[in-house]
Design a protein around this motif. Structure first.
Motif, PDB file in Angstrom:
ATOM      1  N   LEU A 149       0.960  -0.951  -0.062  1.00  0.00           N
ATOM      2  CA  LEU A 149      -0.642  -0.195   0.264  1.00  0.00           C
ATOM      3  C   LEU A 149       0.915   1.327  -0.103  1.00  0.00           C
ATOM      4  O   LEU A 149       0.765   1.794  -0.321  1.00  0.00           O
ATOM      5  CB  LEU A 149      -0.800   0.294   1.332  1.00  0.00           C
ATOM      6  N   PRO A 150       1.983   1.256   0.756  1.00  0.00           N
ATOM      7  CA  PRO A 150       2.519   2.883   1.003  1.00  0.00           C
ATOM      8  C   PRO A 150       2.668   2.668  -0.401  1.00  0.00           C
ATOM      9  O   PRO A 150       3.035   4.228  -0.820  1.00  0.00           O
ATOM     10  CB  PRO A 150       4.072   1.995   1.684  1.00  0.00           C
ATOM     11  N   ARG A 157       0.117   9.392  -5.912  1.00  0.00           N
ATOM     12  CA  ARG A 157       0.028  10.173  -5.470  1.00  0.00           C
ATOM     13  C   ARG A 157       1.345  12.138  -6.151  1.00  0.00           C
ATOM     14  O   ARG A 157       0.729  13.025  -6.875  1.00  0.00           O
ATOM     15  CB  ARG A 157       0.562  11.313  -3.981  1.00  0.00           C
ATOM     16  N   ASP A 158       2.556  11.043  -6.414  1.00  0.00           N
ATOM     17  CA  ASP A 158       3.354  11.913  -7.979  1.00  0.00           C
ATOM     18  C   ASP A 158       2.188  11.606  -8.522  1.00  0.00           C
ATOM     19  O   ASP A 158       2.135  12.540  -9.872  1.00  0.00           O
ATOM     20  CB  ASP A 158       4.353  10.715  -7.599  1.00  0.00           C
ATOM     21  N   ASP A 176      -4.705  13.982  -0.778  1.00  0.00           N
ATOM     22  CA  ASP A 176      -5.741  13.212   0.770  1.00  0.00           C
ATOM     23  C   ASP A 176      -6.152  11.903  -0.205  1.00  0.00           C
ATOM     24  O   ASP A 176      -6.836  11.096  -0.883  1.00  0.00           O
ATOM     25  CB  ASP A 176      -6.890  13.638   1.379  1.00  0.00           C
ATOM     26  N   ILE A 177      -4.824  10.376  -0.349  1.00  0.00           N
ATOM     27  CA  ILE A 177      -5.746   9.282   0.031  1.00  0.00           C
ATOM     28  C   ILE A 177      -6.154   8.675   0.338  1.00  0.00           C
ATOM     29  O   ILE A 177      -5.527   8.262   1.656  1.00  0.00           O
ATOM     30  CB  ILE A 177      -4.204   8.820  -0.959  1.00  0.00           C
ATOM     31  N   ALA A 200     -11.558   0.481   6.648  1.00  0.00           N
ATOM     32  CA  ALA A 200     -10.435   1.918   5.749  1.00  0.00           C
ATOM     33  C   ALA A 200      -9.181   2.687   6.512  1.00  0.00           C
ATOM     34  O   ALA A 200      -8.449   2.400   7.656  1.00  0.00           O
ATOM     35  CB  ALA A 200     -11.546   3.243   5.406  1.00  0.00           C
ATOM     36  N   ARG A 201      -8.336   3.210   5.327  1.00  0.00           N
ATOM     37  CA  ARG A 201      -7.244   2.868   5.459  1.00  0.00           C
ATOM     38  C   ARG A 201      -6.139   4.560   5.099  1.00  0.00           C
ATOM     39  O   ARG A 201      -6.879   4.616   4.254  1.00  0.00           O
ATOM     40  CB  ARG A 201      -5.508   2.627   5.246  1.00  0.00           C
ATOM     41  N   ARG A 202      -6.272   5.202   5.995  1.00  0.00           N
ATOM     42  CA  ARG A 202      -5.536   6.285   5.602  1.00  0.00           C
ATOM     43  C   ARG A 202      -4.750   7.278   5.354  1.00  0.00           C
ATOM     44  O   ARG A 202      -3.778   6.738   6.937  1.00  0.00           O
ATOM     45  CB  ARG A 202      -6.623   7.980   6.873  1.00  0.00           C
TER      46      ARG A 202
END
Ligand SMILES: [Zn+2]
Lengths: 207, 191
Positions: A149-150, A157-158, A176-177, A200-202
């Motif tokens: 995920l990271p 994001r990029d 914000d993802i 969910a992961r913020r």
């Protein structure tokens, strides 16, 4: 043809019995337990219910085998009738007004092009009163199982930052993802996915 | 990133209804197409039972899915999507049939003359039973059949059926009762 059958000891209409079947109406319980006619009607109703479910299921199976072609025609019709787009609601740098629908479509196509990412809901928020202020972008994503995920979030994001800056002339303050789903890939299926993880992961930060 | 996997939109077909509805509301026709392929057969199957004729069912399905696309932003809970689609189909279907019935009735389809290839996984006996129920439904008077299909497949309340068909609740009750009695009576002969 038109009358509900009656019989000695008959107390309840088929509709009553059907209601009893659905709701377990307690008032009928003592009578039904001791009345062979009602019990036999109930048995028939249950059988009809179950047959109806199977018929509906069978209908859907048949429709699946013939529907592909003309369902495609229907979708083609929708493509020429897009939903009315929101007027400009976000500030842009350039002279060209940018419809919100365009920005959302850009986010989707950019995000989906990252392997393992499918974009969900997205929002672009900015201060309409201040034309050259920056925007914040919120994006939900569904991640394919097996992708760290990271890494996904970083890559997404990029690419979003690049695309929004270049193609939509937006001044992006932050993206914000939120990872809302993880799906297990299944080959060649249009059915809803089965197993997925819940929480969910913020992940928020500036680009 | 990792070899043979194709990135992106082919994965759309594997997403939940909730995600697809969100995207479709944002204007994504591709997401709606996945929903159409996923639930369109159910809409068509329901429309066909409601109409009793395949030619009407196809038009009802088109209209219902078009309405669904337009009204999607009003769908609050995507988990209820299937029921919502059926409800739109009920309204579109009865409207369309009402308009058509003012012109001469199109030939009602004989049961089993279209797509009667045996559905997969059904045994011969099962297929016979389903065929018998299908024919029994076709023999019902139109309003009885519609009440019954709205109730038993569409899941509508008596009140909703009364509104959709613009008849009284009393009349809905009577129609359902007669339909049920007729179907039960026929079914007894099948065992
Ligand atoms: Zn009884």
């Amino acid at each position: 043809m038109t009358s509900v059958p009656t019989h000695p000891g008959y107390r309840h209409s088929l509709e009553d019995l059907n209601e009893y079947l659905r709701t377990g109406e307690p008032n009928l319980e003592p009578h039904v337990r001791n009345c062979p006619r009602c019990r036999s009607s109930l048995q028939g109703l249950r059988r009809l219910d179950s047959l109806t479910d199977r018929l509906a299921q069978d209908d859907i199976c048949r429709a699946e085998s013939v529907g592909a072609l003309w369902l495609g025609r229907l979708v083609a019709r929708l493509r020429v009738e897009p939903r009315a787009q929101e007027p400009l609601s976000i500030p842009v740098k350039g002279p060209t007004p940018t419809a919100e629908g365009f920005v959302l479509a850009l986010i989707r196509s950019t995000g989906d092009s990252v392997a393992g990412v499918t974009i969900g809901r997205c929002q672009v928020q900015g201060d309409r009163e201040t034309p050259s202020s920056g925007v914040r972008v919120q994006v939900n994503l569904s991640a394919r199982w097996g992708h760290p995920l990271p890494d996904l979030v970083h890559a997404l994001r990029d690419r979003l930052f690049d695309a929004l800056t270049r193609h939509a002339a937006l001044d992006v303050d932050g993206i914000d993802i939120t990872v809302t789903d993880v799906y297990v890939p299944r080959p060649q299926s249009t059915g809803p996915p089965g197993q997925r993880t819940g929480a969910a992961r913020r992940d928020q930060s500036a680009p | 990133m990792d070899g043979p996997e194709a990135p992106g939109s082919s994965d759309l077909a594997q997403q939940t209804d909730v995600l697809l509805v969100e995207r479709a509301i944002d204007g994504d026709v591709d997401a709606f197409e996945v929903l159409v392929r996923r639930h369109g057969p159910m809409v068509y199957a329901y429309a066909r039972r409601l109409a009793g004729a395949a030619v009407d069912a196809e038009d009802i399905t088109q209209e219902a899915l078009l309405q669904a696309w337009r009204q999607l932003p009003t769908l609050r809970d995507a988990v209820a999507l299937r029921g919502w689609l059926l409800s739109i189909t009920s309204h579109c279907g009865i409207d369309l049939l009402r308009r058509r019935r003012t012109t001469p009735t199109p030939k009602d389809l004989e049961p089993g003359t279209v797509d009667d290839s045996p559905a997969p996984e059904s045994s011969a006996i099962e297929a016979c039973l389903l065929e018998a129920l299908s024919e029994a439904l076709h023999r019902l008077p139109e309003q009885q059949r519609q009440c019954w299909v709205l109730r038993e497949i569409g899941g509508h309340s008596y009140q909703e059926i009364a509104e959709i068909l613009t008849i009284s609740i009393h009349s809905v009750r009577g129609n359902l009762s007669r339909a049920r009695a007729a179907l039960l009576r026929e079914m007894e002969a099948w065992q």
